[in-house]
Design an enzyme around this catalytic site. Structure first.
Site, short mmCIF file in Angstrom:
data_model
loop_
_atom_site.label_atom_id
_atom_site.label_comp_id
_atom_site.label_asym_id
_atom_site.label_seq_id
_atom_site.Cartn_x
_atom_site.Cartn_y
_atom_site.Cartn_z
N ARG A 15 -12.70 39.68 56.73
CA ARG A 15 -11.89 38.66 56.13
C ARG A 15 -10.39 39.18 55.95
NH1 ARG A 15 -15.40 37.25 50.99
NH2 ARG A 15 -15.97 39.52 51.34
N LYS A 74 -11.14 42.39 49.55
CA LYS A 74 -12.05 43.48 48.67
C LYS A 74 -11.23 44.59 47.93
CE LYS A 74 -15.96 43.77 49.23
NZ LYS A 74 -17.16 42.54 48.82
N TYR A 93 -10.62 40.36 45.11
CA TYR A 93 -12.06 40.88 44.31
C TYR A 93 -12.06 42.44 43.75
CZ TYR A 93 -13.98 36.33 46.23
OH TYR A 93 -14.26 35.14 46.58
N HIS A 95 -14.47 43.53 40.96
CA HIS A 95 -15.89 43.86 40.42
C HIS A 95 -15.55 45.36 39.74
CE1 HIS A 95 -17.70 40.58 42.17
NE2 HIS A 95 -17.05 40.60 43.35
N GLU A 117 -13.04 37.45 40.68
CA GLU A 117 -14.26 37.17 40.34
C GLU A 117 -14.16 36.38 38.74
OE1 GLU A 117 -13.41 40.02 41.41
OE2 GLU A 117 -13.93 41.36 39.86
N SER A 133 -20.23 31.29 47.48
CA SER A 133 -21.30 30.88 47.05
C SER A 133 -21.76 29.54 47.89
CB SER A 133 -21.61 30.47 45.41
OG SER A 133 -21.52 31.37 44.64
N VAL A 238 -30.74 31.85 41.79
CA VAL A 238 -30.53 31.91 40.53
C VAL A 238 -29.39 32.79 40.21
CG1 VAL A 238 -33.10 31.26 39.88
CG2 VAL A 238 -32.25 33.82 40.07
N LEU A 239 -28.66 32.51 38.99
CA LEU A 239 -27.89 33.46 38.37
C LEU A 239 -27.89 33.25 36.86
CD1 LEU A 239 -25.31 35.37 38.56
CD2 LEU A 239 -23.94 33.34 38.35
N ALA A 267 -29.59 35.87 45.60
CA ALA A 267 -29.15 36.57 44.46
C ALA A 267 -29.34 38.41 44.37
CB ALA A 267 -30.18 36.30 43.18
N ILE A 268 -29.37 38.61 45.77
CA ILE A 268 -29.68 40.04 46.00
C ILE A 268 -28.41 40.89 45.33
CG2 ILE A 268 -28.75 40.00 48.39
CD1 ILE A 268 -31.59 42.12 47.02
N ASP A 269 -27.20 40.39 45.56
CA ASP A 269 -25.84 40.83 44.98
C ASP A 269 -26.03 41.45 43.62
OD1 ASP A 269 -25.68 38.29 44.56
OD2 ASP A 269 -23.71 38.45 44.56
N VAL A 297 -29.18 39.68 52.46
CA VAL A 297 -27.85 40.20 53.00
C VAL A 297 -27.01 40.16 51.54
CG1 VAL A 297 -25.96 40.15 54.41
CG2 VAL A 297 -28.32 40.04 55.31
N1 LIG Z 1 -25.75 37.28 48.81
C1 LIG Z 1 -24.40 36.99 49.10
O1 LIG Z 1 -23.86 37.07 49.82
C2 LIG Z 1 -24.01 35.87 47.90
C3 LIG Z 1 -22.72 35.02 47.80
C4 LIG Z 1 -22.43 34.22 47.02
C5 LIG Z 1 -23.17 34.38 45.78
N2 LIG Z 1 -24.36 35.08 45.80
C6 LIG Z 1 -25.56 35.20 44.53
O2 LIG Z 1 -26.13 33.87 44.47
C7 LIG Z 1 -26.31 33.69 43.15
C8 LIG Z 1 -26.18 32.32 42.86
O3 LIG Z 1 -24.92 31.76 42.35
P1 LIG Z 1 -24.25 30.59 42.19
O4 LIG Z 1 -22.92 30.67 42.38
O5 LIG Z 1 -25.10 29.27 42.88
O6 LIG Z 1 -24.59 30.50 40.69
P2 LIG Z 1 -24.30 29.23 39.75
O7 LIG Z 1 -24.40 29.74 38.29
O8 LIG Z 1 -23.80 28.14 40.30
O9 LIG Z 1 -26.17 28.84 39.70
C9 LIG Z 1 -27.07 29.57 39.35
C10 LIG Z 1 -28.33 28.55 38.87
O10 LIG Z 1 -29.53 29.37 38.55
C11 LIG Z 1 -30.22 28.47 37.43
N3 LIG Z 1 -31.31 29.35 36.92
C12 LIG Z 1 -30.97 30.45 36.19
N4 LIG Z 1 -32.21 30.87 35.91
C13 LIG Z 1 -33.00 30.25 36.48
C14 LIG Z 1 -34.52 30.14 36.73
N5 LIG Z 1 -35.39 31.06 36.05
N6 LIG Z 1 -35.07 29.29 37.48
C15 LIG Z 1 -34.35 28.31 38.18
N7 LIG Z 1 -32.91 28.35 37.96
C16 LIG Z 1 -32.26 29.16 37.13
C17 LIG Z 1 -28.89 28.16 36.69
O11 LIG Z 1 -29.41 27.22 35.54
C18 LIG Z 1 -27.93 27.77 37.60
O12 LIG Z 1 -28.07 26.36 37.74
C19 LIG Z 1 -25.62 34.71 42.16
O13 LIG Z 1 -26.66 35.67 42.02
C20 LIG Z 1 -24.70 34.99 43.21
O14 LIG Z 1 -24.01 36.27 42.74
C21 LIG Z 1 -24.84 35.85 46.72
#
Ligand SMILES: NC(=O)c1ccc[n+]([C@@H]2O[C@H](COP(=O)([O-])OP(=O)(O)OC[C@H]3O[C@@H](n4cnc5c(N)ncnc54)[C@H](O)[C@@H]3O)[C@@H](O)[C@H]2O)c1
Length: 374
Positions: A15, A74, A93, A95, A117, A133, A238-239, A267-269, A297
């Site tokens: 990017r 980054k 970003y 972090h 972030e 996301s 989830v987050l 949610a691996i991150d 990933v």
């Molecule tokens: N791997 C990647 O490349 C990548 C990229 C972007 C985001 N992410 C990750 O994805 C995850 C989600 O991000 P987001 O932006 O959607 O967050 P968000 O806050 O918009 O959504 C998270 C949702 O999870 C729900 N939640 C929490 N605990 C729960 C449970 N026990 N059961 C069901 N739902 C539950 C919350 O109520 C919320 O609606 C984060 O960990 C984020 O860091 C990863």
């Protein structure tokens, strides 16, 4: 203002922090834009595309030394620490709550570090994380459909089915930005989609916008265990803000899943939401546990730099314009969302969670950049 765009040197990062369209918005307003040679190549933007909109192409030295505001994607890597300096505003970003050496490098240099972030709206939305996301959620549904194919170790099922053959089932755990976007693409592919959420308000909202096209069910351990049995693709989305992802899926539960089903742990991150999750890369995205393909990933948007770069610039540009127009001090005074993005300034840690994470002194931003009323 003189605005620099550095080339990303972290491995597998394609990017760039500004598109030519973004550069044009800045040059039109009379700002000077310097883009490092080849910075846009990974996102299919040639140097000439920047030159055409009035930007100048320069070396890494030119960009880092001449800029007042430096845009990156980054966090700086170690070889870039020596380039940090007083008088520079770095917008990227960062972090740094998870990166002590960089926190010290930023503080010692006197740079002003503004982290994408932690830019946070009054309603707690994170406008500069949201586009990533959205991308990750949409990719998760695609990856789920793809890895169901037999030659890739999957069950051998077409997610959307065909007339006369039922579609596959997708379970999305967490209905936030990732979850909503995963659901939208899975619905588009024709899958049967269920979202488990634990926020009633969020479910009401999803019900309104998806109007009956998904099943919305309250999340609980029992519900997860029951729902994943019938699913062909499970997406972990989830987050819990500021915390590691909860381990919602145990190895035990996976044993009940169908052989060759796919688990995408977005949610691996944040550590992942299954006991069996570990980060993977785009070159080796999947591994198998208990007959379930795991796709974990950690930087999913990295796979689609053209989309990710444009989405990122769309989100960051208003803040870049504000800093360029008013300078950091006045820009943060005008916009509390941007103020929350400032992590380090004049050697002081101005973001409480970062100071806490590294046992350093926290200085409220107002003490360093007095937020004069505008
Ligand atoms: N791997 C990647 O490349 C990548 C990229 C972007 C985001 N992410 C990750 O994805 C995850 C989600 O991000 P987001 O932006 O959607 O967050 P968000 O806050 O918009 O959504 C998270 C949702 O999870 C729900 N939640 C929490 N605990 C729960 C449970 N026990 N059961 C069901 N739902 C539950 C919350 O109520 C919320 O609606 C984060 O960990 C984020 O860091 C990863």
């Amino acid at each position: 203002m003189r605005i620099g765009v550095a080339k990303e040197i972290k491995s597998d990062e394609y990017r760039v922090a500004l598109t030519p369209a973004g550069a044009l918005e800045l040059t039109r307003r009379g700002h000077e834009v310097i883009v490092e040679t080849g910075a846009g190549i990974g996102s299919a933007f040639a140097d000439s595309a920047y030159e055409r909109v009035g930007a100048r192409i320069g070396s890494a030295e030119d960009v880092w030394n001449e800029s007042e505001l430096l845009l990156k994607v980054k966090e700086p890597v170690q070889s870039e620490y020596a380039r940090l300096r007083e008088g520079l505003v770095l917008f990227t970003y960062l972090h740094i709550a998870a990166d002590e050496p960089l926190t010290h490098a930023l503080a010692d240099s006197g740079v002003a570090g503004v982290a994408y972030e932690t830019v946070e709206a009054d309603d707690r939305r994170l406008p500069l994380l949201a586009p990533m996301s959205e991308i990750a959620g949409r990719l998760a549904a695609q990856a789920g459909a793809y890895f169901l194919e037999k030659p890739l170790g999957g069950r051998g099922l077409l997610l959307g089915g065909v007339p006369g053959v039922a579609p596959g089932r997708v379970l999305v755990i967490g209905g936030g930005i990732v979850g909503y976007n995963a659901a939208v693409i899975a619905i588009g592919l024709g899958a049967n989609v269920t979202i488990l959420e634990r926020s009633i308000d969020r479910m009401r909202h999803l019900d309104e916008i998806l109007s009956g096209r998904v099943s919305l069910v309250m999340s609980s351990s029992l519900q997860i265990a029951e729902s994943i049995r019938d699913s062909d693709v499970v997406i972990g989305a989830v987050l819990i803000p500021g915390a590691r992802a909860p381990k919602l899926i145990t190895r035990e539960m996976l044993r009940d899943m169908k052989e060759g089903s796919v688990f995408c742990d977005v949610a691996i991150d944040q550590g992942g939401c299954a006991e069996t999750s570990r980060p993977t890369t785009h070159s080796e995205p999947v591994y198998e546990v208990e007959g379930v393909t795991h796709y974990c990933v950690a930087n999913m948007p990295g796979a689609v730099p053209i989309t990710a770069t444009k989405a990122l610039t769309n989100a960051t540009l208003p803040y870049v314009e504000a800093i360029a127009e008013h300078g950091l001090r006045e820009a943060v005074a005008r916009d509390p969302s941007l103020a929350r993005g400032v992590n380090v300034v004049d050697g002081k840690i101005t973001y409480e969670a970062v100071a806490e994470a590294h046992n350093l002194e926290y200085t409220p931003l107002e003490d360093v950049l007095p937020l004069a009323p505008v």
